[in-house]
Design a protein around this motif. Structure first.
Motif, PDB file in Angstrom:
ATOM      1  N   ASN A 265       0.806  -1.219   0.000  1.00 31.84           N
ATOM      2  CA  ASN A 265       0.000   0.000   0.000  1.00 31.84           C
ATOM      3  C   ASN A 265       0.841   1.271   0.000  1.00 31.84           C
ATOM      4  N   HIS A 266       2.096   1.173  -0.430  1.00 27.27           N
ATOM      5  CA  HIS A 266       2.901   2.388  -0.508  1.00 27.27           C
ATOM      6  C   HIS A 266       2.267   3.357  -1.507  1.00 27.27           C
ATOM      7  N   PRO A 267       2.153   4.661  -1.166  1.00 33.86           N
ATOM      8  CA  PRO A 267       1.498   5.624  -2.064  1.00 33.86           C
ATOM      9  C   PRO A 267       2.227   5.758  -3.405  1.00 33.86           C
ATOM     10  N   LEU A 268       1.554   5.407  -4.468  1.00 35.55           N
ATOM     11  CA  LEU A 268       2.111   5.495  -5.815  1.00 35.55           C
ATOM     12  C   LEU A 268       1.654   6.756  -6.522  1.00 35.55           C
ATOM     13  N   TYR A 269       0.338   6.966  -6.556  1.00 33.87           N
ATOM     14  CA  TYR A 269      -0.260   8.075  -7.290  1.00 33.87           C
ATOM     15  C   TYR A 269      -1.110   8.932  -6.354  1.00 33.87           C
ATOM     16  N   ILE A 270      -1.179  10.210  -6.662  1.00 28.73           N
ATOM     17  CA  ILE A 270      -2.230  11.072  -6.130  1.00 28.73           C
ATOM     18  C   ILE A 270      -3.022  11.582  -7.317  1.00 28.73           C
ATOM     19  N   LEU A 271      -4.293  11.197  -7.379  1.00 31.99           N
ATOM     20  CA  LEU A 271      -5.219  11.665  -8.401  1.00 31.99           C
ATOM     21  C   LEU A 271      -6.207  12.627  -7.754  1.00 31.99           C
ATOM     22  N   TYR A 272      -6.981  13.312  -8.561  1.00 34.42           N
ATOM     23  CA  TYR A 272      -7.834  14.372  -8.038  1.00 34.42           C
ATOM     24  C   TYR A 272      -9.272  14.216  -8.527  1.00 34.42           C
ATOM     25  N   SER A 273     -10.206  14.525  -7.635  1.00 37.87           N
ATOM     26  CA  SER A 273     -11.591  14.631  -8.066  1.00 37.87           C
ATOM     27  C   SER A 273     -11.722  15.860  -8.955  1.00 37.87           C
ATOM     28  N   SER A 274     -12.852  15.973  -9.655  1.00 38.63           N
ATOM     29  CA  SER A 274     -12.986  17.048 -10.647  1.00 38.63           C
ATOM     30  C   SER A 274     -12.922  18.427 -10.021  1.00 38.63           C
ATOM     31  N   GLY A 275     -13.364  18.550  -8.771  1.00 40.03           N
ATOM     32  CA  GLY A 275     -13.267  19.843  -8.106  1.00 40.03           C
ATOM     33  C   GLY A 275     -14.284  20.869  -8.549  1.00 40.03           C
ATOM     34  N   THR A 276     -15.329  20.447  -9.277  1.00 42.78           N
ATOM     35  CA  THR A 276     -16.311  21.416  -9.760  1.00 42.78           C
ATOM     36  C   THR A 276     -17.285  21.855  -8.669  1.00 42.78           C
ATOM     37  N   THR A 277     -17.339  21.154  -7.561  1.00 43.69           N
ATOM     38  CA  THR A 277     -18.229  21.546  -6.464  1.00 43.69           C
ATOM     39  C   THR A 277     -17.440  21.925  -5.215  1.00 43.69           C
ATOM     40  N   GLY A 278     -16.153  22.107  -5.328  1.00 38.84           N
ATOM     41  CA  GLY A 278     -15.311  22.460  -4.187  1.00 38.84           C
ATOM     42  C   GLY A 278     -13.864  22.157  -4.501  1.00 38.84           C
ATOM     43  N   LYS A 279     -13.005  22.345  -3.524  1.00 47.53           N
ATOM     44  CA  LYS A 279     -11.600  22.073  -3.740  1.00 47.53           C
ATOM     45  C   LYS A 279     -11.402  20.594  -4.071  1.00 47.53           C
ATOM     46  N   PRO A 280     -10.559  20.279  -5.051  1.00 51.95           N
ATOM     47  CA  PRO A 280     -10.397  18.874  -5.451  1.00 51.95           C
ATOM     48  C   PRO A 280      -9.920  18.009  -4.292  1.00 51.95           C
ATOM     49  N   LYS A 281     -10.502  16.814  -4.203  1.00 50.75           N
ATOM     50  CA  LYS A 281     -10.017  15.826  -3.244  1.00 50.75           C
ATOM     51  C   LYS A 281      -8.765  15.171  -3.808  1.00 50.75           C
ATOM     52  N   CYS A 282      -7.763  14.976  -2.971  1.00 53.06           N
ATOM     53  CA  CYS A 282      -6.518  14.335  -3.381  1.00 53.06           C
ATOM     54  C   CYS A 282      -6.611  12.861  -3.015  1.00 53.06           C
ATOM     55  N   ILE A 283      -6.807  12.011  -4.009  1.00 56.18           N
ATOM     56  CA  ILE A 283      -7.073  10.592  -3.801  1.00 56.18           C
ATOM     57  C   ILE A 283      -5.759   9.828  -3.945  1.00 56.18           C
ATOM     58  N   VAL A 620     -24.226  23.178 -13.721  1.00 57.55           N
ATOM     59  CA  VAL A 620     -25.336  23.893 -14.363  1.00 57.55           C
ATOM     60  C   VAL A 620     -26.530  23.980 -13.416  1.00 57.55           C
ATOM     61  N   ARG A 621     -26.810  22.889 -12.724  1.00 53.75           N
ATOM     62  CA  ARG A 621     -27.921  22.903 -11.772  1.00 53.75           C
ATOM     63  C   ARG A 621     -27.701  23.953 -10.689  1.00 53.75           C
ATOM     64  N   LYS A 622     -26.469  24.068 -10.222  1.00 51.90           N
ATOM     65  CA  LYS A 622     -26.165  25.090  -9.218  1.00 51.90           C
ATOM     66  C   LYS A 622     -26.413  26.492  -9.773  1.00 51.90           C
ATOM     67  N   VAL A 623     -25.949  26.741 -10.989  1.00 54.99           N
ATOM     68  CA  VAL A 623     -26.070  28.078 -11.566  1.00 54.99           C
ATOM     69  C   VAL A 623     -27.531  28.474 -11.736  1.00 54.99           C
ATOM     70  N   ILE A 624     -28.368  27.582 -12.243  1.00 54.33           N
ATOM     71  CA  ILE A 624     -29.764  27.965 -12.480  1.00 54.33           C
ATOM     72  C   ILE A 624     -30.535  28.158 -11.177  1.00 54.33           C
ATOM     73  N   HIS A 625     -29.970  27.640 -10.070  1.00 55.94           N
ATOM     74  CA  HIS A 625     -30.594  27.869  -8.767  1.00 55.94           C
ATOM     75  C   HIS A 625     -29.921  29.002  -8.005  1.00 55.94           C
ATOM     76  N   GLY A 626     -29.051  29.745  -8.675  1.00 53.42           N
ATOM     77  CA  GLY A 626     -28.424  30.901  -8.059  1.00 53.42           C
ATOM     78  C   GLY A 626     -27.306  30.574  -7.100  1.00 53.42           C
ATOM     79  N   GLU A 627     -26.801  29.345  -7.139  1.00 55.61           N
ATOM     80  CA  GLU A 627     -25.709  28.957  -6.249  1.00 55.61           C
ATOM     81  C   GLU A 627     -24.369  29.156  -6.949  1.00 55.61           C
ATOM     82  N   SER A 628     -23.318  29.318  -6.158  1.00 52.52           N
ATOM     83  CA  SER A 628     -21.991  29.537  -6.733  1.00 52.52           C
ATOM     84  C   SER A 628     -21.347  28.205  -7.103  1.00 52.52           C
ATOM     85  N   VAL A 629     -20.507  28.242  -8.127  1.00 51.65           N
ATOM     86  CA  VAL A 629     -19.726  27.074  -8.549  1.00 51.65           C
ATOM     87  C   VAL A 629     -18.276  27.346  -8.208  1.00 51.65           C
ATOM     88  N   ASN A 630     -17.721  26.518  -7.348  1.00 55.02           N
ATOM     89  CA  ASN A 630     -16.346  26.719  -6.923  1.00 55.02           C
ATOM     90  C   ASN A 630     -15.380  26.048  -7.894  1.00 55.02           C
TER      91      ASN A 630
END
Length: 652
Positions: A265-283, A620-630
């Motif tokens: 289980n030695h860490p080989l890669y760090i990949l990232y979530s898309s980050g469209t709803t917040g700061k990307p998760k480092c997986i 898009v759903r966030k924008v049409i409901h007036g919410e911010s997209v990070n």
């Protein structure tokens, strides 16, 4: 199980192909080795999930993993998260990918302008040896991070292998990421060395990255060295970067690699979530789990061997790049491509496939749909005798996409729609060289993956749609998230929906043929009148219509319910008049249900996508409901979101 699928297969492997496949050979080996009588794939799959320790031991042994397996194969099997495969093992990921030190071509690099570079396995080993030696001189040690801000080039693969050989953890972003998107990712993991390209080529243009590279380096406070990979002679020389050149980094005489022997289980890669709803998760993904999972998927589900040439259209910011480079462990030739798949024309990837004799061609469902819309038919323009499999992922491949492949690319190949994700750096459902292909279906559940479909109450269902889950541990589960010491973010991401069960976030359905249909992401499922609808069901109908280039559907909160809103991008020369709206609605109603019919259809100029080409319904759903997209830097076209603000059509 669904009865909507056509029961006649589009493709059926010959008996000779079935008998020669590594899947069949593996099953026969299992039967002989363990005195079993597994007669077909369903029985092999059932055994693989019922006996996970035995199964993964066989994968290790059968495919000759270099390293020490250890006595224990799986501990804490009933805990998810918490299970651990091969806790006593020692291995090195890079050593397993560099085991073939001979003159066979390992890597071929091509770009949209026709440039070509090739490297043998022997030369690849020596390139990695030189860079690994240099990294050690810079103080890079086990557990340090090395980051790459790079196109899909040979130097990127060398950087990953050199990092892994000494036990450093590798992470990459493609150069089309925005500055803030890169800092949001690399800034969390604090790399010691950054390898970056001075520029890249896309759609006929040379993009100068040097200002961006300088800003990235300045924003990484733990950075010890910047290594610059020169891109093109055409770039002006008035910008200098405070680093060393690639040629300096690999200019030493080192020719031998001391592969660090590390835990499973030695860490080989760090990949990232898309980050469209917040700061990307480092997986964080472990070396052993990634290696075993990819060996299984390449050798068994893709039937990859030393004789094959594997191509996948991907950037270094998508997990399919990590999946692609693992093909080196099979001794396969990998083809790396950098550029636009439609420049200078729609034939660019098919010329590559023909000239390089590609046998496994990987791409996205969006690319296949774009070929279809462009009415470009590779079969009529190219000789493709070597292609035996075509892989598609990124989003569900529409039924019509299956038809297009067999009519206009090749009628004798295994079309494998595959699905998994960054979260597992692999797949839950894949292709299978010994099974037939049916329209709209992923051929099979992956070996060792106890994939089920749950209803809202957490009960497994064999018919109807529900949440795609995995109910038992598998080795490519992340070892955690970066900077998540109590694993709370990791727990919240996958295990809070159902206790001790991985909930992947896909909306799926089993099929009668033992396959799977993905209806879209769970977080984009529409819910009008309390009925759950997958967006892929709507897209399939809408994009049959010639006037529509692409579409995106979201649910809008409206009068104490949810109504379906459909956004369409039209082909040039068409307009969204009432006649076209009614045609779209009729197509949807005739082939689905009245619940699927959108209450509103609105034409827009562009649809927001991630850098890997996935539609971003949630934003898009966030924008049409007036919410911010990070963190809009995670999008390839963030400016497109402004179209969805304060639309008068959505206020009535």
């Amino acid at each position: 199980m669904t009865t909507s699928s056509v029961s006649t297969p589009l493709w059926q492997p010959s008996q000779a192909r079935i008998d020669a496949s590594q899947m069949t050979q593996f099953r026969r080996h299992i039967n002989k080795e363990l005195c079993l009588k597994l007669e077909d794939y369903p029985q092999l799959h059932r055994w693989s999930v019922d006996q996970p320790e035995l199964f993964w031991r066989q994968v290790w042994q059968q495919f000759g993993v270099l390293g020490e397996m250890g006595e224990r194969g799986l501990i804490h099997q009933d805990k998810m998260p918490g299970a651990q495969f091969f806790p006593d093992a020692k291995l090195n990921f890079a050593e397993n990918l560099l085991r073939h030190s001979d003159d066979r071509i390992a890597l071929v690099y091509r770009d949209e302008a026709g440039q070509r570079q090739a490297l043998s396995y022997n030369d690849l080993y020596h390139q990695v040896a030189k860079l690994a030696h240099h990294l050690k001189l810079q103080g890079v040690q086990v557990g340090d991070r090395v980051a790459a801000f790079m196109p899909n080039r040979i130097e990127t693969v060398v950087t990953m292998l050199a990092s892994a050989s000494i036990g450093a953890t590798f992470s990459s972003c493609s150069p089309d990421f925005g500055l803030n998107g890169v800092i949001d990712r690399f800034g969390q993991i604090k790399p010691k060395v950054l390898v970056a390209a001075s520029g890249y080529r896309y759609n006929g243009k040379i993009i100068d990255c040097r200002d961006k590279v300088a800003a990235i380096a300045a924003g990484l406070d733990a950075l010890a060295q910047l290594i610059v990979v020169p891109a093109f002679d055409e770039l002006p020389e008035d910008i200098e970067l405070d680093g060393i050149s690639w040629s300096e980094a690999v200019g030493n005489g080192a020719r031998h690699i001391e592969f660090a022997q590390l835990p499973f289980n030695h860490p080989l890669y760090i990949l990232y979530s898309s980050g469209t709803t917040g700061k990307p998760k480092c997986i964080v993904h472990g070396a052993g789990g990634t290696l075993l999972q990819h060996l299984k998927e390449h050798r068994l589900h893709t039937d990859l061997s030393r004789q094959d040439v594997l191509f996948y259209f991907t950037t270094c910011g998508w997990m399919m790049w990590n999946w692609l480079v693992s093909g080196l462990a099979c001794g396969t030739t990998l083809v790396l491509f950098d550029g636009s798949p439609f420049h200078p024309g729609p034939d660019v990837l098919w010329q590559l496939a023909e000239q390089e004799e590609v046998s496994v061609f990987g791409t996205s469902a969006k690319y296949i749909a774009a070929l279809e819309k462009a009415e470009y038919h590779p079969a009529s323009q190219h000789k493709l005798p070597h292609i035996k499999a075509l892989l598609s992922t990124g989003s569900p491949l529409a039924h019509e996409g299956f038809d297009f492949v067999y009519r206009h690319i090749k009628d004798d190949l295994c079309l494998s729609s595959i699905s998994g994700g960054t979260d597992i750096v692999s797949c839950f459902a894949l292709g299978n060289p010994i099974k037939p292909v049916y329209r709209g279906q992923l051929q099979c559940l992956g070996l060792g993956m106890d994939v089920q479909v749950f209803d809202d109450a957490g009960k497994a269902v064999t018919s109807g749609k529900g949440e795609l889950v995995c109910t038992t541990p598998f080795p490519s589960m992340p070892i955690g998230f970066w900077n998540d010491p109590d694993n709370s973010r990791y727990q919240d991401a996958y295990f809070n929906r159902f206790d001790n069960v991985w909930a992947h976030g896909d909306y799926a359905e089993h099929t009668e043929q033992g396959g799977l249909i993905i209806h879209g992401r769970s977080d984009s499922v529409l819910n009008p009148g309390g009925v759950r609808i997958g967006t892929a069901e709507i897209y399939r109908q809408v994009e049959k219509i010639d006037a529509v280039q692409e579409s995106l559907a979201v649910g809008q909160n409206w009068q104490d319910d949810v109504r379906v809103v459909l956004f369409v991008v039209l082909k040039p020369g068409f307009e969204l008049n009432e006649e076209l709206k009614q045609q779209i609605k009729l197509e949807i109603r005739s082939n689905t249900t009245p619940r699927h019919v959108p209450a509103k259809i609105i034409a827009v100029a562009d649809l927001p996508k991630t850098l890997s080409g996935k539609l971003v319904e949630v934003a898009v759903r966030k924008v049409i409901h007036g919410e911010s997209v990070n963190n809009t830097d995670a999008l390839s076209n963030p400016e497109s979101l402004t179209q969805f603000k304060h639309l008068p059509e959505l206020e009535r």
